[in-house]
Scaffold this active site. Sequence first.
Site, PDB file in Angstrom:
ATOM      1  N   SER A 129      48.239  85.914  88.362  1.00  0.00           N
ATOM      2  CA  SER A 129      47.746  84.568  88.683  1.00  0.00           C
ATOM      3  C   SER A 129      46.771  84.597  89.857  1.00  0.00           C
ATOM      4  O   SER A 129      46.818  85.492  90.697  1.00  0.00           O
ATOM      5  CB  SER A 129      48.937  83.681  89.045  1.00  0.00           C
ATOM      6  OG  SER A 129      48.508  82.441  89.563  1.00  0.00           O
ATOM      7  N   TYR A 153      42.214  80.308  88.218  1.00  0.00           N
ATOM      8  CA  TYR A 153      42.191  78.855  88.339  1.00  0.00           C
ATOM      9  C   TYR A 153      40.830  78.532  88.920  1.00  0.00           C
ATOM     10  O   TYR A 153      40.560  78.850  90.080  1.00  0.00           O
ATOM     11  CB  TYR A 153      43.326  78.354  89.234  1.00  0.00           C
ATOM     12  CG  TYR A 153      44.598  78.099  88.470  1.00  0.00           C
ATOM     13  CD1 TYR A 153      44.563  77.383  87.275  1.00  0.00           C
ATOM     14  CD2 TYR A 153      45.830  78.550  88.921  1.00  0.00           C
ATOM     15  CE1 TYR A 153      45.720  77.140  86.553  1.00  0.00           C
ATOM     16  CE2 TYR A 153      46.988  78.307  88.200  1.00  0.00           C
ATOM     17  CZ  TYR A 153      46.922  77.603  87.018  1.00  0.00           C
ATOM     18  OH  TYR A 153      48.052  77.360  86.300  1.00  0.00           O
ATOM     19  N   THR A 179      42.425  79.615  82.920  1.00  0.00           N
ATOM     20  CA  THR A 179      43.415  78.613  82.485  1.00  0.00           C
ATOM     21  C   THR A 179      42.790  77.226  82.529  1.00  0.00           C
ATOM     22  O   THR A 179      42.226  76.812  83.546  1.00  0.00           O
ATOM     23  CB  THR A 179      44.664  78.685  83.381  1.00  0.00           C
ATOM     24  OG1 THR A 179      45.230  79.987  83.222  1.00  0.00           O
ATOM     25  CG2 THR A 179      45.690  77.634  82.990  1.00  0.00           C
ATOM     26  N   LYS A 260      42.895  80.142  78.335  1.00  0.00           N
ATOM     27  CA  LYS A 260      44.336  79.879  78.217  1.00  0.00           C
ATOM     28  C   LYS A 260      44.606  78.374  78.166  1.00  0.00           C
ATOM     29  O   LYS A 260      44.062  77.615  78.980  1.00  0.00           O
ATOM     30  CB  LYS A 260      45.067  80.490  79.411  1.00  0.00           C
ATOM     31  CG  LYS A 260      46.576  80.251  79.453  1.00  0.00           C
ATOM     32  CD  LYS A 260      47.237  81.106  80.524  1.00  0.00           C
ATOM     33  CE  LYS A 260      48.753  81.022  80.503  1.00  0.00           C
ATOM     34  NZ  LYS A 260      49.311  79.954  81.297  1.00  0.00           N
ATOM     35  N   HIS A 284      51.616  76.100  78.474  1.00  0.00           N
ATOM     36  CA  HIS A 284      52.023  76.315  79.864  1.00  0.00           C
ATOM     37  C   HIS A 284      53.546  76.214  80.009  1.00  0.00           C
ATOM     38  O   HIS A 284      54.070  75.786  81.027  1.00  0.00           O
ATOM     39  CB  HIS A 284      51.327  75.281  80.764  1.00  0.00           C
ATOM     40  CG  HIS A 284      50.975  75.795  82.134  1.00  0.00           C
ATOM     41  ND1 HIS A 284      49.740  76.276  82.461  1.00  0.00           N
ATOM     42  CD2 HIS A 284      51.702  75.882  83.278  1.00  0.00           C
ATOM     43  CE1 HIS A 284      49.708  76.629  83.734  1.00  0.00           C
ATOM     44  NE2 HIS A 284      50.900  76.412  84.257  1.00  0.00           N
TER      45      HIS A 284
HETATM   46  C1  LIG Z   1      56.801  79.121  87.816  1.00  0.00           C
HETATM   47  C2  LIG Z   1      55.627  79.216  86.908  1.00  0.00           C
HETATM   48  C3  LIG Z   1      54.343  79.337  87.459  1.00  0.00           C
HETATM   49  C4  LIG Z   1      53.253  79.437  86.614  1.00  0.00           C
HETATM   50  N1  LIG Z   1      52.020  79.663  87.149  1.00  0.00           N
HETATM   51  C5  LIG Z   1      50.962  79.845  86.345  1.00  0.00           C
HETATM   52  C6  LIG Z   1      49.707  80.205  86.881  1.00  0.00           C
HETATM   53  O1  LIG Z   1      49.549  80.411  88.076  1.00  0.00           O
HETATM   54  N2  LIG Z   1      48.678  80.327  86.014  1.00  0.00           N
HETATM   55  C7  LIG Z   1      48.806  80.110  84.657  1.00  0.00           C
HETATM   56  O2  LIG Z   1      47.833  80.209  83.918  1.00  0.00           O
HETATM   57  N3  LIG Z   1      50.015  79.815  84.138  1.00  0.00           N
HETATM   58  C8  LIG Z   1      51.075  79.691  84.934  1.00  0.00           C
HETATM   59  N4  LIG Z   1      52.299  79.437  84.390  1.00  0.00           N
HETATM   60  C9  LIG Z   1      52.440  79.341  82.930  1.00  0.00           C
HETATM   61  C10 LIG Z   1      52.742  80.724  82.317  1.00  0.00           C
HETATM   62  O3  LIG Z   1      51.613  81.550  82.385  1.00  0.00           O
HETATM   63  C11 LIG Z   1      53.154  80.611  80.865  1.00  0.00           C
HETATM   64  O4  LIG Z   1      52.178  79.883  80.139  1.00  0.00           O
HETATM   65  C12 LIG Z   1      54.509  79.985  80.652  1.00  0.00           C
HETATM   66  O5  LIG Z   1      55.416  80.343  81.669  1.00  0.00           O
HETATM   67  C13 LIG Z   1      55.060  80.420  79.304  1.00  0.00           C
HETATM   68  O6  LIG Z   1      56.234  79.812  79.025  1.00  0.00           O
HETATM   69  P1  LIG Z   1      57.702  80.418  79.273  1.00  0.00           P
HETATM   70  O7  LIG Z   1      57.965  80.293  80.730  1.00  0.00           O
HETATM   71  O8  LIG Z   1      58.504  79.508  78.433  1.00  0.00           O
HETATM   72  O9  LIG Z   1      57.702  81.853  78.797  1.00  0.00           O
HETATM   73  C14 LIG Z   1      53.422  79.361  85.205  1.00  0.00           C
HETATM   74  C15 LIG Z   1      54.701  79.256  84.672  1.00  0.00           C
HETATM   75  C16 LIG Z   1      55.806  79.206  85.505  1.00  0.00           C
HETATM   76  C17 LIG Z   1      57.181  79.134  84.902  1.00  0.00           C
HETATM   77  O1  LIG Z   2      53.157  75.703  88.401  1.00  0.00           O
HETATM   78  C1  LIG Z   2      52.396  76.036  87.516  1.00  0.00           C
HETATM   79  O2  LIG Z   2      52.734  76.065  86.321  1.00  0.00           O
HETATM   80  C2  LIG Z   2      51.032  76.412  87.831  1.00  0.00           C
HETATM   81  O3  LIG Z   2      50.431  77.015  87.006  1.00  0.00           O
HETATM   82  C3  LIG Z   2      50.397  76.076  89.102  1.00  0.00           C
HETATM   83  C4  LIG Z   2      50.113  77.060  90.010  1.00  0.00           C
HETATM   84  C5  LIG Z   2      49.483  76.710  91.203  1.00  0.00           C
HETATM   85  C6  LIG Z   2      49.129  75.432  91.495  1.00  0.00           C
HETATM   86  C7  LIG Z   2      49.413  74.456  90.566  1.00  0.00           C
HETATM   87  C8  LIG Z   2      50.043  74.773  89.364  1.00  0.00           C
END
Ligand SMILES: Cc1cc2nc3c(=O)[nH]c(=O)nc-3n(C[C@H](O)[C@H](O)[C@H](O)COP(=O)(O)O)c2cc1C
Ligand SMILES: O=C(O)C(=O)c1ccccc1
Length: 391
Positions: A129, A153, A179, A260, A284
């Site tokens: 990330s 991002y 994303t 994404k 997501h």
């Molecule tokens: C705590 C958390 C933080 C996340 N942060 C990001 C992120 O920084 N960038 C992003 O593209 N997706 C982020 N995601 C989404 C994940 O990349 C992913 O799409 C998602 O977790 C998939 O679903 P699952 O948790 O059911 O496997 C985040 C997901 C979680 C749970």
């Molecule tokens: O929490 C999240 O799912 C996420 O992708 C995110 C990460 C940083 C800032 C805001 C949202």
Amino acid sequence: MPHYGDFQNEIYFGGLQGHVPKFPMCYADLEARAEKAMPPGVLSYVAGGCGDERTQRLNAEAFNHWGVIPRMFVGAAKRDLSVELFGMKLPSPLFLSPVGVIGICGQDGHGDIATARAAAQAGVPMVASTLMQDPMERVAREFGETPNFFQLYTPTDRDLAASLVSRAEAAGFRGIVVTLDTWITGWRPRDLTTSNFPQLRGACLANYFSDPVFLKLLGKPVEEDPRAAVALFGRLFGNPLTWDDLPWLRSLTKLPLIFKGICHPDDARRAIDGGADGIYCSNHGGRQANGGVAAIDMLPAVVKAAGSTPVLFDSGVRSGTDIVKALALGAAAVGIGRPYAYGLAIGGVEGVVHVIRCMLAEADLLMAVNGFPTIADLRGAAIPAVPPGVR
Ligand SMILES: Cc1cc2nc3c(=O)[nH]c(=O)nc-3n(C[C@H](O)[C@H](O)[C@H](O)COP(=O)(O)O)c2cc1C
Ligand SMILES: O=C(O)C(=O)c1ccccc1
């Protein structure tokens, strides 16, 4: 060549010496252990989703909408789970989705580094990330032979976006995942209840605080005024991109560019026409929009629209069985988010590797039992679990 499924023998034969596995063997137990291991604020942020979380739950449940019919007399004694992605040969189709708080999910506060080590050990790519607890250059030092991806991002400042991408290129990342579904965060009652948003408390901002463009915009050292630095992050974070931004995004890198958050076939087609090398079908993990369709149910139409362009998939994958179904529905590679965050929380590098090994062992054994020696054989093998007319 050893099979991922050999992990099963390792465990049963270990039992003859009196050993039982140190870590949980199914998702429910993993989640329960993580709930005990994680600080409440981190746990609710990771476990939670948007609204009443029905889309988050549906993501996992909807795998029941699909099934693979076993084939006999195939003799799938040897399996090959490798895939080719953007010209790279990967030993398996699994990858670690970007998790923007992974840096604080482990016990030592360096979860991005631990995840990168696990990725290197398991040969499973990490999509790192933008939100990291250690700068990307430090994290990339752990990659070894495994190709990894940088998730962008897109900030509102174009120079900052360009700087992040060029740093990722220089650090050795092998593709850029942009994303699209999170330029603003969805309504997340669990975090709202505790007024808790980790990044706004200064967590996981190392890539911003180490960036020359960010520091120039800040106009002073971060240590001098940390609140101003976090406030600047807040102002720059989310860019509500439109199709007009696509040529600019494409111009930022020659690396494979993957978008994404694409769930509609028309969006997939348009992104490919605009130069996307890959489509990443995901909602997501139900964290951004509630009330929508489960991601796995949208995958077939996106795959069809994408044609020869690879489609990565995540959201709701909780087992090797889920991986096999997503592959059968056309995913080129399959990601997990929360499962490995929980693995990290309960066991650091070893915990993440354990989660990966369980997922791949189950997928491999399912392919053996069902008679699918390769992923190419699996394509198209999933059908609606309730055939039309029976319901
Ligand atoms: C705590 C958390 C933080 C996340 N942060 C990001 C992120 O920084 N960038 C992003 O593209 N997706 C982020 N995601 C989404 C994940 O990349 C992913 O799409 C998602 O977790 C998939 O679903 P699952 O948790 O059911 O496997 C985040 C997901 C979680 C749970
Ligand atoms: O929490 C999240 O799912 C996420 O992708 C995110 C990460 C940083 C800032 C805001 C949202």
